[in-house]
Design a protein around this motif. Structure first.
Motif: not given
Length: 408
Positions: A58-62, A305-307, A314-316, A327-328
């Motif tokens: 999910k993180t990679e898709a975001a 930058r990550y946050l 990906y707020p959830d 993943a980031y």
């Protein structure tokens, strides 16, 4: 006059034609790449026994949505095609074949888990499709001689296990060691690594080595066997679900050994909270990345930058999850590789760029951690640092450990 204008017009047309031809000649594409798109394929355990890893996908898709919003890779949008493999090797084989033969992806990216990656490795190498940054850490995924189209992302399990063995010799030289390990290449490399680190003392110091199957509902019986063998140092060479079970069960039976857990099971949100933060206090492991919510990194530009990415795309998602930070980092690395490819988006050039990384530093890399690869050394992380869980977050200790020697 008329003849002069005609010659000028012809010359102009020829110049334009040659320019267009030259521009096209500079661009090279394999299936999955074009002037507008780069197809990337991925299977992920969105269900099944390793579904704790689902947030990685999910993180990679975001992350790639963010890159596309920023204009993509030289105007090309990343099309990440994801399928659920349920952490099942047969399902992974089915889905990867679909990605390659039906979806015609340029490369596969971050397939999760040793069993699934091992099941498709020979197929992808035979097809000469990059198995890039596989989320698996067995020796076979950093073996360019036998598998030139496979490049694993995670630190090598054997080397990580060897570091733990060397640490034990220095800090717990009289320990009686019990090892819980996954019954596949993932766990066996850890077991062989810790034995290598202990050297000729391994036979005397290891009093129990007990395997579990990925499909086992719990590891309770294995934990009891290790305790009953008299172990006072417990090495948990496990994936998240089983590591959480082992940490929790150890506390429930009133057993208090020194505990070392594999790097792949250090997520506070996905492993330590389910195990009980108090139960996890004192755990020892290694790392190469920053804990995003650790106060020591609150002013760090990369963490900021990550946050900011998590907040917008990906707020959830759990900002403190090691899996999301992981993943980031790997999505950032793939973006770098694709940028380095320029207009040569062939599978061969993708592997060439991935195997020639020079001092790459990701936003979340610990100080002193850089990524370097070569055609004969596919290992990304050759430096690690020890860390200990204090009940709330991980604390780094000791120097950066250099593991630049042979992989196995």
């Amino acid at each position: 006059m008329r003849n002069g204008l005609l010659r000028l017009a012809i010359a102009t047309v020829l110049t334009i034609a040659l320019s267009v031809s030259a521009a096209k000649a500079q661009k090279k594409y394999d299936p999955g790449a074009s002037d507008t798109e780069i197809k990337v394929g991925q299977t992920m355990p969105f269900s099944g026994p390793a579904s704790a890893y689902a947030s990685i996908g999910k993180t990679e898709a975001a992350y790639f949505r963010m890159i596309n919003d920023q204009g993509g890779i030289k105007g090309r949008k990343i099309n990440l095609i994801q399928y659920d493999d349920a952490y099942s090797p047969p399902k992974a084989v089915e889905q990867v074949r679909k990605l390659v033969e039906s979806d015609e992806v340029l490369l596969t990216f971050q397939l999760v888990g040793t069993p699934s990656n091992a099941a498709v490795q020979k197929y992808l190498n035979a097809k000469k499709v990059p198995q890039l940054f596989a989320a698996a850490s067995a020796l076979r995924f950093t073996d360019p001689k036998n598998f030139p189209w496979t490049l694993g992302y995670d630190p090598n399990n054997f080397v990580e296990g060897r570091i733990y063995g060397q640490y034990i010799l220095k800090e717990h030289q009289d320990a009686k060691i019990g090892v819980l390990y996954q019954n596949d290449d993932f766990g066996k490399d850890y077991l062989n690594g810790i034995k290598a680190g202990l050297g000729d003392k391994a036979t005397k110091m290891i009093v129990a080595e007990t395997a579990y199957e990925v499909t086992d509902p719990t590891v309770d019986s294995q934990v009891l066997r290790i305790k009953d063998a008299g172990a006072d140092l417990f090495f948990i060479a496990a994936t998240p679900k089983q590591a959480a079970q082992a940490i929790k069960r150890t506390a429930e039976i009133g057993w208090h050994p020194v505990q070392i857990v594999s790097l792949k099971a250090t997520s506070v949100g996905s492993v330590l909270k389910p195990a009980g933060l108090e139960n996890a206090k004192g755990l020892i492991s290694t790392n190469y990345g920053k804990e995003a919510l650790d106060p020591q990194w609150k002013d760090d530009p990369g963490v900021k930058r990550y946050l900011a990415f998590m907040e917008k795309y990906y707020p959830d998602g759990d900002k403190g999850s090691n899996f999301n930070a992981y993943a980031y980092g790997v999505a950032q690395l793939l973006t770098h590789v694709l940028q380095q490819c320029g207009d040569d988006l062939t599978r061969e050039n993708v592997m060439k760029q991935a195997a020639s990384l020079k001092d790459f530093i990701g936003d979340l890399a610990l100080p002193g951690i850089t990524i370097n690869t070569s055609p004969t050394d596919y290992r990304l992380f050759k430096r690690l640092q020890m860390m200990r869980f204090n009940g709330e977050h991980w604390e780094l200790f000791g120097p950066i450990l250099e593991v630049a020697g042979p992989a196995g």
